[in-house]
Design a protein around this motif. Structure first.
Motif, PDB file in Angstrom:
ATOM      1  N   GLU A   1       0.825  -1.207   0.000  1.00 50.63           N
ATOM      2  CA  GLU A   1       0.000   0.000   0.000  1.00 50.63           C
ATOM      3  C   GLU A   1       0.862   1.261   0.000  1.00 50.63           C
ATOM      4  O   GLU A   1       0.539   2.232  -0.668  1.00 50.63           O
ATOM      5  CB  GLU A   1      -0.944   0.019   1.205  1.00 50.63           C
ATOM      6  N   GLU A   2       1.956   1.257   0.762  1.00 45.73           N
ATOM      7  CA  GLU A   2       2.851   2.412   0.794  1.00 45.73           C
ATOM      8  C   GLU A   2       3.532   2.612  -0.561  1.00 45.73           C
ATOM      9  O   GLU A   2       3.715   3.741  -1.007  1.00 45.73           O
ATOM     10  CB  GLU A   2       3.912   2.244   1.881  1.00 45.73           C
ATOM     11  N   ARG A   3       3.901   1.531  -1.223  1.00 42.70           N
ATOM     12  CA  ARG A   3       4.604   1.633  -2.502  1.00 42.70           C
ATOM     13  C   ARG A   3       3.713   2.166  -3.616  1.00 42.70           C
ATOM     14  O   ARG A   3       4.164   2.951  -4.445  1.00 42.70           O
ATOM     15  CB  ARG A   3       5.133   0.266  -2.929  1.00 42.70           C
ATOM     16  N   TYR A   4       2.489   1.713  -3.645  1.00 46.07           N
ATOM     17  CA  TYR A   4       1.655   1.996  -4.816  1.00 46.07           C
ATOM     18  C   TYR A   4       0.424   2.845  -4.526  1.00 46.07           C
ATOM     19  O   TYR A   4      -0.331   3.134  -5.438  1.00 46.07           O
ATOM     20  CB  TYR A   4       1.252   0.679  -5.484  1.00 46.07           C
ATOM     21  N   GLY A   5       0.228   3.289  -3.298  1.00 43.26           N
ATOM     22  CA  GLY A   5      -0.949   4.072  -2.965  1.00 43.26           C
ATOM     23  C   GLY A   5      -0.705   5.564  -2.933  1.00 43.26           C
ATOM     24  O   GLY A   5      -1.423   6.292  -2.256  1.00 43.26           O
ATOM     25  N   VAL A   6       0.312   6.055  -3.645  1.00 42.57           N
ATOM     26  CA  VAL A   6       0.669   7.475  -3.626  1.00 42.57           C
ATOM     27  C   VAL A   6       0.907   7.982  -5.049  1.00 42.57           C
ATOM     28  O   VAL A   6       1.011   7.198  -5.992  1.00 42.57           O
ATOM     29  CB  VAL A   6       1.937   7.716  -2.767  1.00 42.57           C
ATOM     30  N   GLU A   7       1.031   9.292  -5.178  1.00 44.07           N
ATOM     31  CA  GLU A   7       1.227   9.900  -6.499  1.00 44.07           C
ATOM     32  C   GLU A   7       2.633   9.700  -7.052  1.00 44.07           C
ATOM     33  O   GLU A   7       2.819   9.671  -8.257  1.00 44.07           O
ATOM     34  CB  GLU A   7       0.905  11.390  -6.440  1.00 44.07           C
ATOM     35  N   LEU A   8       3.644   9.590  -6.186  1.00 42.01           N
ATOM     36  CA  LEU A   8       5.009   9.393  -6.664  1.00 42.01           C
ATOM     37  C   LEU A   8       5.142   7.980  -7.229  1.00 42.01           C
ATOM     38  O   LEU A   8       4.784   7.001  -6.566  1.00 42.01           O
ATOM     39  CB  LEU A   8       6.011   9.598  -5.524  1.00 42.01           C
ATOM     40  N   HIS A   9       5.644   7.865  -8.458  1.00 45.46           N
ATOM     41  CA  HIS A   9       5.799   6.552  -9.091  1.00 45.46           C
ATOM     42  C   HIS A   9       6.837   5.721  -8.335  1.00 45.46           C
ATOM     43  O   HIS A   9       7.936   6.187  -8.047  1.00 45.46           O
ATOM     44  CB  HIS A   9       6.241   6.715 -10.548  1.00 45.46           C
TER      45      HIS A   9
ATOM     46  N   GLU B   1      13.186  18.134  -3.259  1.00 44.39           N
ATOM     47  CA  GLU B   1      12.365  18.835  -4.249  1.00 44.39           C
ATOM     48  C   GLU B   1      10.941  18.987  -3.746  1.00 44.39           C
ATOM     49  O   GLU B   1      10.418  18.100  -3.085  1.00 44.39           O
ATOM     50  CB  GLU B   1      12.342  18.048  -5.564  1.00 44.39           C
ATOM     51  N   GLU B   2      10.346  20.097  -4.098  1.00 35.28           N
ATOM     52  CA  GLU B   2       8.945  20.353  -3.760  1.00 35.28           C
ATOM     53  C   GLU B   2       8.101  20.023  -4.991  1.00 35.28           C
ATOM     54  O   GLU B   2       8.375  20.514  -6.081  1.00 35.28           O
ATOM     55  CB  GLU B   2       8.765  21.820  -3.374  1.00 35.28           C
ATOM     56  N   ARG B   3       7.126  19.160  -4.829  1.00 35.16           N
ATOM     57  CA  ARG B   3       6.192  18.812  -5.899  1.00 35.16           C
ATOM     58  C   ARG B   3       4.793  19.252  -5.493  1.00 35.16           C
ATOM     59  O   ARG B   3       4.556  19.574  -4.320  1.00 35.16           O
ATOM     60  CB  ARG B   3       6.194  17.296  -6.145  1.00 35.16           C
ATOM     61  N   ASN B   4       3.858  19.220  -6.416  1.00 35.66           N
ATOM     62  CA  ASN B   4       2.496  19.642  -6.077  1.00 35.66           C
ATOM     63  C   ASN B   4       1.839  18.723  -5.048  1.00 35.66           C
ATOM     64  O   ASN B   4       0.891  19.114  -4.392  1.00 35.66           O
ATOM     65  CB  ASN B   4       1.629  19.747  -7.340  1.00 35.66           C
ATOM     66  N   TYR B   5       2.347  17.523  -4.875  1.00 38.51           N
ATOM     67  CA  TYR B   5       1.800  16.588  -3.887  1.00 38.51           C
ATOM     68  C   TYR B   5       2.691  16.456  -2.651  1.00 38.51           C
ATOM     69  O   TYR B   5       2.419  15.652  -1.776  1.00 38.51           O
ATOM     70  CB  TYR B   5       1.549  15.212  -4.507  1.00 38.51           C
ATOM     71  N   GLY B   6       3.761  17.235  -2.566  1.00 36.36           N
ATOM     72  CA  GLY B   6       4.606  17.208  -1.380  1.00 36.36           C
ATOM     73  C   GLY B   6       6.092  17.201  -1.702  1.00 36.36           C
ATOM     74  O   GLY B   6       6.509  17.417  -2.842  1.00 36.36           O
ATOM     75  N   VAL B   7       6.877  16.926  -0.697  1.00 41.45           N
ATOM     76  CA  VAL B   7       8.338  16.927  -0.805  1.00 41.45           C
ATOM     77  C   VAL B   7       8.816  15.530  -1.184  1.00 41.45           C
ATOM     78  O   VAL B   7       8.275  14.526  -0.717  1.00 41.45           O
ATOM     79  CB  VAL B   7       8.960  17.345   0.554  1.00 41.45           C
ATOM     80  N   ILE B   8       9.845  15.474  -2.044  1.00 43.04           N
ATOM     81  CA  ILE B   8      10.498  14.203  -2.349  1.00 43.04           C
ATOM     82  C   ILE B   8      12.000  14.371  -2.163  1.00 43.04           C
ATOM     83  O   ILE B   8      12.541  15.463  -2.291  1.00 43.04           O
ATOM     84  CB  ILE B   8      10.180  13.690  -3.764  1.00 43.04           C
ATOM     85  N   HIS B   9      12.662  13.266  -1.841  1.00 40.89           N
ATOM     86  CA  HIS B   9      14.097  13.273  -1.574  1.00 40.89           C
ATOM     87  C   HIS B   9      14.783  12.304  -2.531  1.00 40.89           C
ATOM     88  O   HIS B   9      14.387  11.136  -2.608  1.00 40.89           O
ATOM     89  CB  HIS B   9      14.371  12.811  -0.141  1.00 40.89           C
ATOM     90  N   ARG B  10      15.807  12.775  -3.223  1.00 37.84           N
ATOM     91  CA  ARG B  10      16.627  11.875  -4.044  1.00 37.84           C
ATOM     92  C   ARG B  10      17.742  11.364  -3.139  1.00 37.84           C
ATOM     93  O   ARG B  10      18.527  12.139  -2.592  1.00 37.84           O
ATOM     94  CB  ARG B  10      17.215  12.577  -5.256  1.00 37.84           C
TER      95      ARG B  10
ATOM     96  N   LEU C   1       9.575   9.490  -0.821  1.00 40.97           N
ATOM     97  CA  LEU C   1       8.776  10.379   0.012  1.00 40.97           C
ATOM     98  C   LEU C   1       9.367  10.411   1.410  1.00 40.97           C
ATOM     99  O   LEU C   1       9.993   9.428   1.849  1.00 40.97           O
ATOM    100  CB  LEU C   1       7.322   9.886   0.069  1.00 40.97           C
ATOM    101  N   PRO C   2       9.167  11.500   2.166  1.00 40.12           N
ATOM    102  CA  PRO C   2       9.758  11.578   3.508  1.00 40.12           C
ATOM    103  C   PRO C   2       9.290  10.460   4.440  1.00 40.12           C
ATOM    104  O   PRO C   2      10.064   9.973   5.258  1.00 40.12           O
ATOM    105  CB  PRO C   2       9.328  12.944   4.039  1.00 40.12           C
ATOM    106  N   GLU C   3       8.040  10.029   4.274  1.00 42.10           N
ATOM    107  CA  GLU C   3       7.540   8.962   5.155  1.00 42.10           C
ATOM    108  C   GLU C   3       8.132   7.594   4.821  1.00 42.10           C
ATOM    109  O   GLU C   3       7.968   6.642   5.574  1.00 42.10           O
ATOM    110  CB  GLU C   3       6.009   8.910   5.152  1.00 42.10           C
ATOM    111  N   TRP C   4       8.835   7.496   3.714  1.00 42.58           N
ATOM    112  CA  TRP C   4       9.523   6.259   3.344  1.00 42.58           C
ATOM    113  C   TRP C   4      10.939   6.207   3.912  1.00 42.58           C
ATOM    114  O   TRP C   4      11.648   5.228   3.734  1.00 42.58           O
ATOM    115  CB  TRP C   4       9.586   6.124   1.836  1.00 42.58           C
ATOM    116  N   LEU C   5      11.356   7.286   4.572  1.00 43.38           N
ATOM    117  CA  LEU C   5      12.713   7.389   5.102  1.00 43.38           C
ATOM    118  C   LEU C   5      12.682   7.470   6.625  1.00 43.38           C
ATOM    119  O   LEU C   5      11.688   7.878   7.214  1.00 43.38           O
ATOM    120  CB  LEU C   5      13.399   8.638   4.548  1.00 43.38           C
TER     121      LEU C   5
END
Length: 77
Positions: free
Chosen positions: A16-24, A43-52, A64-68
């Protein structure tokens, strides 16, 4: 919460965490789960912050921050 240069650990995610969000979520990203790495960009996206994040395997994915989480530090002495 996290910023460029921070050391992080990539959580082991549920389906659910992997595939239930807007980030591919690329299926190859599963190989990076559980590894530690360093945040290269935030990076700031329209659906939130992402981290490379670049891991010790030298792969780079966007998370996504909640994945870290902060890595566990163990001091034996």
């Amino acid at each position: 919460m996290f910023k460029k240069g921070d050391k992080v650990r990539i959580r082991n995610l549920t389906i659910e965490e992997r595939y239930g969000v807007e980030l591919h979520y690329n299926s190859n990203m599963i190989n990076s789960e559980g590894l530690e790495g360093v945040i290269l960009t935030v990076e700031e996206r329209n659906y939130g912050v992402i981290h490379r994040v670049k891991t010790k395997r030298h792969d780079e994915w966007k998370w996504l921050p909640e994945w870290l989480e902060k890595p566990t530090e163990y001091d034996a002495f």
